[in-house]
Design a protein around this motif. Structure first.
Motif, mmCIF file in Angstrom:
data_model
loop_
_atom_site.group_PDB
_atom_site.id
_atom_site.type_symbol
_atom_site.label_atom_id
_atom_site.label_comp_id
_atom_site.label_asym_id
_atom_site.label_seq_id
_atom_site.Cartn_x
_atom_site.Cartn_y
_atom_site.Cartn_z
ATOM 1 N N LEU A 1 11.950 6.469 -7.286
ATOM 2 C CA LEU A 1 10.816 5.745 -6.735
ATOM 3 C C LEU A 1 11.221 4.295 -6.524
ATOM 4 C CD1 LEU A 1 7.777 5.492 -6.015
ATOM 5 C CD2 LEU A 1 7.332 5.218 -8.475
ATOM 6 N N LEU A 2 11.176 3.851 -5.264
ATOM 7 C CA LEU A 2 11.490 2.469 -4.898
ATOM 8 C C LEU A 2 10.211 1.809 -4.402
ATOM 9 C CD1 LEU A 2 13.449 0.124 -4.324
ATOM 10 C CD2 LEU A 2 13.895 1.198 -2.087
ATOM 11 N N LEU A 3 9.741 0.822 -5.162
ATOM 12 C CA LEU A 3 8.499 0.136 -4.837
ATOM 13 C C LEU A 3 8.811 -1.268 -4.339
ATOM 14 C CD1 LEU A 3 6.504 1.202 -8.016
ATOM 15 C CD2 LEU A 3 6.332 2.184 -5.719
ATOM 16 N N LEU A 4 8.316 -1.573 -3.156
ATOM 17 C CA LEU A 4 8.479 -2.888 -2.555
ATOM 18 C C LEU A 4 7.102 -3.511 -2.410
ATOM 19 C CD1 LEU A 4 10.896 -1.511 0.115
ATOM 20 C CD2 LEU A 4 11.585 -3.014 -1.765
ATOM 21 N N HIS A 5 6.809 -4.496 -3.213
ATOM 22 C CA HIS A 5 5.583 -5.289 -3.107
ATOM 23 C C HIS A 5 4.321 -4.607 -3.613
ATOM 24 C CE1 HIS A 5 8.347 -7.228 -0.354
ATOM 25 N NE2 HIS A 5 8.246 -6.248 0.489
ATOM 26 N N GLY A 6 4.408 -3.454 -4.243
ATOM 27 C CA GLY A 6 3.166 -2.828 -4.664
ATOM 28 C C GLY A 6 3.346 -1.708 -5.668
ATOM 29 N N THR A 7 2.325 -1.533 -6.491
ATOM 30 C CA THR A 7 2.280 -0.483 -7.504
ATOM 31 C C THR A 7 0.916 0.192 -7.431
ATOM 32 O OG1 THR A 7 1.373 -1.970 -9.172
ATOM 33 C CG2 THR A 7 3.780 -1.803 -9.061
ATOM 34 N N SER A 8 0.703 1.128 -8.322
ATOM 35 C CA SER A 8 -0.586 1.793 -8.430
ATOM 36 C C SER A 8 -0.876 2.015 -9.908
ATOM 37 C CB SER A 8 -0.557 3.131 -7.697
ATOM 38 O OG SER A 8 -1.818 3.759 -7.719
ATOM 39 N N ASP A 9 -2.119 2.282 -10.220
ATOM 40 C CA ASP A 9 -2.493 2.597 -11.590
ATOM 41 C C ASP A 9 -1.856 3.927 -11.984
ATOM 42 O OD1 ASP A 9 -3.681 2.206 -14.012
ATOM 43 O OD2 ASP A 9 -5.720 2.591 -13.339
ATOM 44 N N LEU A 10 -1.771 4.158 -13.267
ATOM 45 C CA LEU A 10 -1.197 5.397 -13.779
ATOM 46 C C LEU A 10 -2.227 6.122 -14.633
ATOM 47 C CD1 LEU A 10 1.371 3.145 -14.025
ATOM 48 C CD2 LEU A 10 2.451 5.275 -14.602
ATOM 49 N N GLY B 1 8.520 -17.724 -5.655
ATOM 50 C CA GLY B 1 8.227 -18.464 -4.437
ATOM 51 C C GLY B 1 8.100 -17.625 -3.180
ATOM 52 N N ALA B 2 8.439 -16.360 -3.243
ATOM 53 C CA ALA B 2 8.321 -15.492 -2.059
ATOM 54 C C ALA B 2 6.863 -15.093 -1.867
ATOM 55 C CB ALA B 2 9.184 -14.243 -2.229
ATOM 56 N N GLY B 3 6.486 -14.777 -0.632
ATOM 57 C CA GLY B 3 5.149 -14.272 -0.347
ATOM 58 C C GLY B 3 5.080 -12.779 -0.613
ATOM 59 N N HIS B 4 3.876 -12.236 -0.588
ATOM 60 C CA HIS B 4 3.656 -10.825 -0.952
ATOM 61 C C HIS B 4 4.592 -9.877 -0.200
ATOM 62 C CE1 HIS B 4 1.736 -7.144 -2.141
ATOM 63 N NE2 HIS B 4 1.433 -6.850 -0.896
ATOM 64 N N LEU B 5 4.562 -9.878 1.122
ATOM 65 C CA LEU B 5 5.419 -8.983 1.913
ATOM 66 C C LEU B 5 6.637 -9.758 2.424
ATOM 67 C CD1 LEU B 5 2.856 -6.771 3.826
ATOM 68 C CD2 LEU B 5 4.755 -5.953 2.445
ATOM 69 N N GLN C 1 12.328 1.526 -9.399
ATOM 70 C CA GLN C 1 12.694 0.135 -9.167
ATOM 71 C C GLN C 1 11.573 -0.535 -8.393
ATOM 72 O OE1 GLN C 1 16.048 -1.466 -6.497
ATOM 73 N NE2 GLN C 1 17.015 -1.269 -8.523
ATOM 74 N N LEU C 2 11.147 -1.704 -8.895
ATOM 75 C CA LEU C 2 10.076 -2.481 -8.275
ATOM 76 C C LEU C 2 10.607 -3.850 -7.885
ATOM 77 C CD1 LEU C 2 7.080 -3.241 -7.587
ATOM 78 C CD2 LEU C 2 6.835 -3.862 -10.016
ATOM 79 N N HIS C 3 10.298 -4.265 -6.655
ATOM 80 C CA HIS C 3 10.612 -5.603 -6.156
ATOM 81 C C HIS C 3 9.290 -6.256 -5.769
ATOM 82 C CE1 HIS C 3 14.965 -4.850 -5.847
ATOM 83 N NE2 HIS C 3 14.565 -3.597 -5.666
ATOM 84 N N VAL C 4 9.030 -7.442 -6.345
ATOM 85 C CA VAL C 4 7.725 -8.058 -6.146
ATOM 86 C C VAL C 4 7.853 -9.579 -6.164
ATOM 87 C CG1 VAL C 4 7.141 -7.979 -8.603
ATOM 88 C CG2 VAL C 4 5.321 -7.912 -6.917
ATOM 89 N N ALA C 5 6.988 -10.228 -5.393
ATOM 90 C CA ALA C 5 6.931 -11.692 -5.384
ATOM 91 C C ALA C 5 6.418 -12.189 -6.726
ATOM 92 C CB ALA C 5 6.018 -12.176 -4.259
ATOM 93 N N LEU D 1 0.838 -1.201 0.000
ATOM 94 C CA LEU D 1 0.000 0.000 0.000
ATOM 95 C C LEU D 1 0.875 1.254 0.000
ATOM 96 C CD1 LEU D 1 -2.651 1.634 0.401
ATOM 97 C CD2 LEU D 1 -2.312 1.301 2.867
ATOM 98 N N GLY D 2 1.924 1.245 0.790
ATOM 99 C CA GLY D 2 2.848 2.378 0.831
ATOM 100 C C GLY D 2 3.521 2.626 -0.512
ATOM 101 N N GLY D 3 3.777 1.550 -1.253
ATOM 102 C CA GLY D 3 4.335 1.695 -2.587
ATOM 103 C C GLY D 3 3.350 2.364 -3.527
ATOM 104 N N SER D 4 2.103 1.972 -3.413
ATOM 105 C CA SER D 4 1.054 2.578 -4.225
ATOM 106 C C SER D 4 0.967 4.079 -3.953
ATOM 107 C CB SER D 4 -0.279 1.892 -3.913
ATOM 108 O OG SER D 4 -1.336 2.529 -4.566
#
Length: 189
Positions: free
Chosen positions: A101-110, A157-161, A121-125, A83-86
């Motif tokens: 912008l560093l996104l960990l586990h989340g994005t938002s619409d544009l 294989g990682a979980g969301h957070l 940079q985005l890091h996501v499961a 949510l914070g990433g969004s």
């Protein structure tokens, strides 16, 4: 180095967020960690979602903007968990002085008319039920069309957070890899 505004997930300002901020501070970064939930912290995603809905998206954005305001002239790097990433993405795209912008586990619409030259940079499961592959592919293409310099890292294989050691999603190897890559990204901004 640009100051970082680090925004928490829907679980609230958990110890993992403070640990992340401390890690970044130890690397020489100035990090600001606002509490968008007024002290409420949960372990259950349904409870976190309920708090998010109670406060409301507009109020969460207002609180984040207020937290960013004192530092905006320094050229903030916006960062966030899920949510914070969004929220971070929305703030960064509206801030002409944003440095990254560093996104960990989340994005938002544009928005269709968004234009930016931000380093993102985005890091996501992988897979991630909150960030499905089709969504991420479309997000990536829209960010590139907007002009952003985007890097996406997926962790099988990682979980969301997966960076929060106190949640069932935690994956130590993926978390360490994320922080190493993110640190290089932040150092280059």
């Amino acid at each position: 180095m640009a100051p970082i505004l680090l925004l928490h997930s829907m679980y609230g300002l958990r110890p993992a967020v403070h640990e992340a901020a401390d890690r970044l501070r130890a690397a020489g970064h100035e990090v600001h960690v606002p509490d968008l939930y007024d002290g409420r912290v949960v372990d259950d995603p349904e409870e976190g979602g309920a708090i998010k809905e109670e406060i409301g998206r507009d109020e969460l954005l207002r609180r984040a903007v207020s937290a960013a305001a004192p530092h905006i002239d320094q050229g903030l790097v916006y960062a966030g968990f899920s949510l914070g990433g969004s929220i971070a993405q929305n703030l960064a795209l509206a801030d002409a002085k944003a440095r990254g912008l560093l996104l960990l586990h989340g994005t938002s619409d544009l928005a269709d008319d968004v234009s930016t030259e931000l380093a993102v940079q985005l890091h996501v499961a992988d897979p991630d039920t909150y960030e499905p592959v089709d969504w991420l592919n479309a997000w990536y293409l829209r960010m590139r069309r907007a002009g952003a310099d985007v890097e996406v890292y997926r962790y099988g294989g990682a979980g969301h957070l997966y960076t929060d050691p106190d949640l069932p999603d935690y994956d130590a190897e993926a978390a360490e890899r994320t922080w190493a890559i993110a640190q290089d990204f932040l150092d280059d901004l």
